[in-house]
Scaffold this motif. Structure first.
Motif, PDB file in Angstrom:
ATOM      1  N   UNK A  87       2.594   2.513   5.585  1.00 19.78           N
ATOM      2  CA  UNK A  87       2.093   3.613   4.765  1.00 19.78           C
ATOM      3  C   UNK A  87       2.409   3.486   3.291  1.00 19.78           C
ATOM      4  N   UNK A 104      -1.177 -11.200   0.851  1.00 27.26           N
ATOM      5  CA  UNK A 104      -2.008 -10.477   1.815  1.00 27.26           C
ATOM      6  C   UNK A 104      -1.208 -10.059   3.039  1.00 27.26           C
ATOM      7  N   UNK A 133       0.811 -14.146   9.421  1.00 26.46           N
ATOM      8  CA  UNK A 133      -0.587 -14.582   9.535  1.00 26.46           C
ATOM      9  C   UNK A 133      -0.777 -15.798   8.641  1.00 26.46           C
ATOM     10  N   UNK A 184       0.934  -1.661   4.304  1.00 28.59           N
ATOM     11  CA  UNK A 184      -0.027  -0.619   4.675  1.00 28.59           C
ATOM     12  C   UNK A 184       0.289  -0.046   6.056  1.00 28.59           C
ATOM     13  N   UNK A 185       0.790  -0.910   6.936  1.00 34.23           N
ATOM     14  CA  UNK A 185       1.198  -0.394   8.251  1.00 34.23           C
ATOM     15  C   UNK A 185       2.316   0.632   8.103  1.00 34.23           C
ATOM     16  N   UNK A 235       0.809  -7.118   1.914  1.00 35.09           N
ATOM     17  CA  UNK A 235      -0.055  -5.937   1.792  1.00 35.09           C
ATOM     18  C   UNK A 235      -0.347  -5.341   3.159  1.00 35.09           C
ATOM     19  N   UNK A 236      -0.632  -6.223   4.107  1.00 33.81           N
ATOM     20  CA  UNK A 236      -0.936  -5.740   5.452  1.00 33.81           C
ATOM     21  C   UNK A 236       0.236  -4.955   6.027  1.00 33.81           C
TER      22      UNK A 236
END
Ligand SMILES: Nc1ncnc2c1ncn2[C@@H]1O[C@H](COP(=O)(O)OP(=O)(O)O)[C@@H](O)[C@H]1O
Ligand SMILES: [Mg+2]
Lengths: 241, 185
Positions: free
Chosen positions: A107, A97, A90, A104-105, A100-101
């Motif tokens: 987990x 960021x 992105x 988080x996907x 982080x994204x």
């Protein structure tokens, strides 16, 4: 070496796009903890083959097994780290960021997330550029960030499609050292490349041309069989035969 | 879990993306401001002339600060002032029936004048719904002429019409720095 476990098994895999046959009856076994290189010129079908392994794409015929489980399966998604040939980042977010994204996907949360982000960014030497926007990254930096993202969730299998394109020789060297470290911790790495000297660093090599696997073996075996000094020569012998 | 991650990412991207931010925040503000200029003519203080308005009615009227009242002895001077745009309209009593003459070139001004008159004249607007107040325009267009006979208390459509009409005058004159009232004449 200890007992070698079979990790990936590709049985009679063919793939066609319309009338064009891109992969033709590929048979291949990849073992746990090795660095396996797929060598072939552009358009040979390396990306297509690697996509069948990730489960992102389905073969027209034939089967792919990962850890004795037939692909595609959702259970194995967390065991695979895939770095695509074209960066899927992105651009309007910072590197942090992005990381982080993706974590988080997978987990990854809290301290674990922070720790992994630091670890992978150290590995690709991007720690100082963590808060930069990806759109301000150079091509090589983007490749390295993609690599970092592929390694985030500590996958057992790392599939890397031309990971070192656009990366300078010094950094390429250090990335290959990182691969060796990962390999020692038991991770299987599959790398596609069209650079011959990179191919020399792989434990075993599969040579692809026009969708056919023309040779498989350790770099030494391949060179010895063809009486050539370099992988490049060996490739030409196999290809010309 | 994934939904949260996805939402966070999209929100971050929206915040970064200046074009989306512009569309999301600046554009509505811009449109609302424009709408305010078009429709927000509530604060206008009409200047109204009284011609031969009976004393009892003036006493009953709730004049307030919302309008500027000028009293005239005869209709002729009132008409002259109206033509010179010193007043926006005048109220004249022929016997018991009130009549309104409006300047009429700016619908928003006419609307404000009418609104004030309806509020101020309780006998017309509230008590006696059947009573008709005649409205004339000095520069009235033919479209406005349809509303010559104005039934007090049912002015909604009239106002709507005024607004639509006002819009059109803005479209025509919008390039002149927004001084719509002056230019529209
Ligand atoms: N989705 C697709 N649709 C049609 N043709 C494709 C598609 N993906 C790959 N190909 C074709 O398959 C061939 C091999 O592509 P690819 O696997 O990307 O090669 P490599 O990665 O070895 O350079 C090319 O001729 C390419 O045009
Ligand atoms: Mg490719």
């Amino acid at each position: 070496m200890q007992k070698i476990e079979e990790c990936i098994s590709i049985n009679h895999v063919s793939k066609s796009f319309g009338k064009q046959q891109v992969l033709e009856d590929i048979n291949l076994k990849i073992f746990e903890g090795e660095i396996f290189g797929l060598l072939g010129p552009s358009g040979a079908g390396k990306t297509t083959l690697v996509k069948q392994l990730t489960g992102l794409d389905l073969p027209t015929s034939g089967e792919v097994y990962l850890f004795q489980k037939k692909m595609p399966t959702l259970k194995l998604i967390n065991s695979i780290g895939y770095m695509a040939q074209s960066d899927a980042l992105y651009e309007d977010l910072t590197a942090k960021e992005n990381l982080q994204f993706f974590s988080e996907l997978y987990g990854l949360k809290g301290k674990d997330q922070t720790r992994r982000i630091t670890e992978v960014m150290d590995l690709v030497q991007l720690s100082d550029d963590l808060t930069k926007l990806v759109s301000n990254y150079s091509g090589g930096m983007k490749r390295r960030l993609s690599l970092a993202i592929a390694m985030l969730h500590e996958p057992k299998i790392l599939i890397l499609d031309e990971p070192t394109v656009g990366i300078d020789p010094v950094l390429r060297q250090s990335i290959w050292e990182a691969f060796d470290l990962l390999k020692q911790s038991g991770i299987t790495i599959i790398v596609t490349t069209h650079v011959m000297d990179e191919a020399e660093k792989c434990d075993r090599l599969g040579m692809i041309r026009d969708g056919r696997l023309i040779a498989i073996g350790t770099t030494r075996e391949l060179k010895e069989q063809t009486n050539s000094k370099t992988i490049e020569e060996a490739f030409l012998v196999y290809g010309g035969a | 879990m994934r939904v949260i991650a996805l939402t966070k990412r999209i929100l971050r991207q929206i915040v970064r993306d200046k074009r989306t931010m512009g569309l999301l925040i600046v554009a509505p503000i811009f449109v609302l401001t424009m709408l305010h200029f078009v429709f927000g003519n509530e604060e206008y203080t009409p200047e109204i002339g009284f011609v031969k308005v009976p004393e009892i009615i003036v006493q009953q009227m709730d004049v307030g600060d919302d309008a500027k009242i000028t009293t005239y002895d005869n209709e002729k001077t009132a008409k002259e002032d109206l033509a010179a745009r010193k007043i926006d309209g005048y109220l004249v009593f022929e016997g018991n029936n009130p009549a309104v003459v409006l300047e009429g070139s700016d619908p928003s001004v006419s609307g404000a004048t009418m609104k004030w008159l309806q509020n101020a004249l309780p006998s017309v607007s509230k008590n006696d719904n059947e009573q008709l107040m005649s409205i004339e325009y000095l520069h009235g267009s033919s479209e406005m002429g349809m509303f010559r006979l104005f039934r007090a208390g049912s002015c909604r459509i009239f106002r709507l019409f005024l607004r639509v009409f006002n819009c059109r005058s803005i479209v025509l004159t919008g390039t002149y720095n927004g001084h719509v009232r002056k230019i529209a004449r």
